[in-house]
Design a protein around this motif. Structure first.
Motif, PDB file in Angstrom:
ATOM      1  N   GLY A 126      52.004  41.187  24.576  1.00  0.00           N
ATOM      2  CA  GLY A 126      53.102  42.059  24.184  1.00  0.00           C
ATOM      3  C   GLY A 126      52.864  42.944  22.974  1.00  0.00           C
ATOM      4  O   GLY A 126      53.683  43.790  22.664  1.00  0.00           O
ATOM      5  N   ASN A 127      51.740  42.743  22.242  1.00  0.00           N
ATOM      6  CA  ASN A 127      51.461  43.561  21.069  1.00  0.00           C
ATOM      7  C   ASN A 127      49.951  43.824  21.011  1.00  0.00           C
ATOM      8  O   ASN A 127      49.164  42.902  20.759  1.00  0.00           O
ATOM      9  CB  ASN A 127      51.944  42.847  19.799  1.00  0.00           C
ATOM     10  N   ALA A 128      49.564  45.065  21.236  1.00  0.00           N
ATOM     11  CA  ALA A 128      48.150  45.420  21.320  1.00  0.00           C
ATOM     12  C   ALA A 128      47.399  45.110  20.023  1.00  0.00           C
ATOM     13  O   ALA A 128      46.255  44.634  20.060  1.00  0.00           O
ATOM     14  CB  ALA A 128      47.996  46.898  21.687  1.00  0.00           C
ATOM     15  N   GLY A 154      50.655  50.166  22.963  1.00  0.00           N
ATOM     16  CA  GLY A 154      51.254  49.232  22.025  1.00  0.00           C
ATOM     17  C   GLY A 154      51.436  47.827  22.574  1.00  0.00           C
ATOM     18  O   GLY A 154      51.814  46.920  21.842  1.00  0.00           O
ATOM     19  N   VAL A 155      51.168  47.617  23.851  1.00  0.00           N
ATOM     20  CA  VAL A 155      51.447  46.342  24.498  1.00  0.00           C
ATOM     21  C   VAL A 155      50.179  45.654  24.998  1.00  0.00           C
ATOM     22  O   VAL A 155      50.058  44.436  24.944  1.00  0.00           O
ATOM     23  CB  VAL A 155      52.424  46.557  25.693  1.00  0.00           C
ATOM     24  N   SER A 156      49.224  46.440  25.481  1.00  0.00           N
ATOM     25  CA  SER A 156      48.021  45.872  26.092  1.00  0.00           C
ATOM     26  C   SER A 156      46.801  46.639  25.599  1.00  0.00           C
ATOM     27  O   SER A 156      46.917  47.634  24.899  1.00  0.00           O
ATOM     28  CB  SER A 156      48.123  45.958  27.618  1.00  0.00           C
ATOM     29  N   LEU A 157      45.635  46.134  26.002  1.00  0.00           N
ATOM     30  CA  LEU A 157      44.377  46.794  25.659  1.00  0.00           C
ATOM     31  C   LEU A 157      43.830  47.434  26.924  1.00  0.00           C
ATOM     32  O   LEU A 157      43.411  46.727  27.850  1.00  0.00           O
ATOM     33  CB  LEU A 157      43.376  45.780  25.100  1.00  0.00           C
ATOM     34  N   LEU A 158      43.845  48.761  26.966  1.00  0.00           N
ATOM     35  CA  LEU A 158      43.324  49.498  28.105  1.00  0.00           C
ATOM     36  C   LEU A 158      41.816  49.650  27.933  1.00  0.00           C
ATOM     37  O   LEU A 158      41.349  50.147  26.902  1.00  0.00           O
ATOM     38  CB  LEU A 158      43.984  50.870  28.202  1.00  0.00           C
ATOM     39  N   ILE A 159      41.052  49.213  28.921  1.00  0.00           N
ATOM     40  CA  ILE A 159      39.594  49.286  28.846  1.00  0.00           C
ATOM     41  C   ILE A 159      39.153  50.729  29.042  1.00  0.00           C
ATOM     42  O   ILE A 159      39.412  51.338  30.072  1.00  0.00           O
ATOM     43  CB  ILE A 159      38.930  48.396  29.921  1.00  0.00           C
ATOM     44  N   ASP A 213      41.067  48.928  33.530  1.00  0.00           N
ATOM     45  CA  ASP A 213      41.714  47.623  33.601  1.00  0.00           C
ATOM     46  C   ASP A 213      42.465  47.416  32.290  1.00  0.00           C
ATOM     47  O   ASP A 213      42.186  48.097  31.289  1.00  0.00           O
ATOM     48  CB  ASP A 213      40.677  46.505  33.774  1.00  0.00           C
ATOM     49  N   ARG A 214      43.390  46.466  32.281  1.00  0.00           N
ATOM     50  CA  ARG A 214      44.161  46.168  31.070  1.00  0.00           C
ATOM     51  C   ARG A 214      44.026  44.698  30.703  1.00  0.00           C
ATOM     52  O   ARG A 214      44.174  43.839  31.564  1.00  0.00           O
ATOM     53  CB  ARG A 214      45.646  46.462  31.268  1.00  0.00           C
ATOM     54  N   ILE A 215      43.795  44.438  29.453  1.00  0.00           N
ATOM     55  CA  ILE A 215      43.869  43.077  28.936  1.00  0.00           C
ATOM     56  C   ILE A 215      45.313  42.914  28.476  1.00  0.00           C
ATOM     57  O   ILE A 215      45.762  43.601  27.551  1.00  0.00           O
ATOM     58  CB  ILE A 215      42.877  42.842  27.781  1.00  0.00           C
ATOM     59  N   ILE A 216      46.038  42.029  29.165  1.00  0.00           N
ATOM     60  CA  ILE A 216      47.474  41.891  28.852  1.00  0.00           C
ATOM     61  C   ILE A 216      47.776  40.638  28.038  1.00  0.00           C
ATOM     62  O   ILE A 216      48.868  40.505  27.493  1.00  0.00           O
ATOM     63  CB  ILE A 216      48.328  41.911  30.131  1.00  0.00           C
ATOM     64  N   SER A 217      46.791  39.735  27.932  1.00  0.00           N
ATOM     65  CA  SER A 217      46.988  38.514  27.167  1.00  0.00           C
ATOM     66  C   SER A 217      45.646  38.010  26.676  1.00  0.00           C
ATOM     67  O   SER A 217      44.643  38.087  27.389  1.00  0.00           O
ATOM     68  CB  SER A 217      47.657  37.452  28.047  1.00  0.00           C
ATOM     69  N   VAL A 218      45.634  37.500  25.428  1.00  0.00           N
ATOM     70  CA  VAL A 218      44.439  36.861  24.874  1.00  0.00           C
ATOM     71  C   VAL A 218      44.893  35.571  24.202  1.00  0.00           C
ATOM     72  O   VAL A 218      45.739  35.602  23.293  1.00  0.00           O
ATOM     73  CB  VAL A 218      43.700  37.761  23.853  1.00  0.00           C
ATOM     74  N   ASN A 219      44.379  34.444  24.671  1.00  0.00           N
ATOM     75  CA  ASN A 219      44.715  33.121  24.123  1.00  0.00           C
ATOM     76  C   ASN A 219      46.228  32.903  24.017  1.00  0.00           C
ATOM     77  O   ASN A 219      46.732  32.369  23.018  1.00  0.00           O
ATOM     78  CB  ASN A 219      44.037  32.902  22.779  1.00  0.00           C
TER      79      ASN A 219
END
Length: 139
Positions: free
Chosen positions: A116-118, A75-80, A106-112
């Motif tokens: 905090g919200n996947a 719910g917080v990040s994007l798990l590859i 790996d995790r994408i924790i921020s985009v632009n």
């Protein structure tokens, strides 16, 4: 009065006036405390976190796919889950930047700047033409 006086030369050879333990106590400061032996757990150094973060910038265009499968379950990040090697922008990034290659788990924790919200992260990935992602790799 055949009693003898207790003189030093008359003391039996094995007898000591002050025992070794008493002597060591007498030489210590009254407030000094014995250091407690370290426990085995205390002797071990704590594990250092090996979390690493870096920025990945992808420019979409010409209908190119991102080329990643992600899991949103935290719910917080994007798990590859997978990076496709043959096609996709992430595969091209990995080839051009092997020291910063994105891989499974790996995790994408921020985009632009969004974090905090996947679900919001996936929307930014779908809608924005330039993606500046902060990727995290844990232990």
């Amino acid at each position: 009065m055949g009693n003898k006086c207790c003189a030093a030369e008359e003391v039996a050879g094995g007898q000591k006036d002050i025992t070794e333990a008493q002597r060591s106590l007498a030489t210590k400061a009254p407030d000094a405390e014995e250091p407690e032996p370290a426990s085995p757990a205390a002797a071990e150094e704590p594990k250092k976190s090996t979390t690493r973060e870096w920025t990945v910038t992808l420019k979409k265009g010409g209908g190119a796919r991102l080329g990643v499968d992600v899991d949103l379950s935290d719910g917080v990040s994007l798990l590859i889950d997978n990076v496709t090697d043959g096609d996709g922008l992430m595969g091209a990034w990995n080839k051009a930047n092997p020291d910063k290659a994105v891989k499974k788990d790996d995790r994408i924790i921020s985009v632009n700047g969004q974090r905090g919200n996947a679900t919001n992260l996936t929307e930014v990935c779908k809608n924005d033409d330039v993606l500046e992602m902060i990727v995290q790799r844990g232990d």
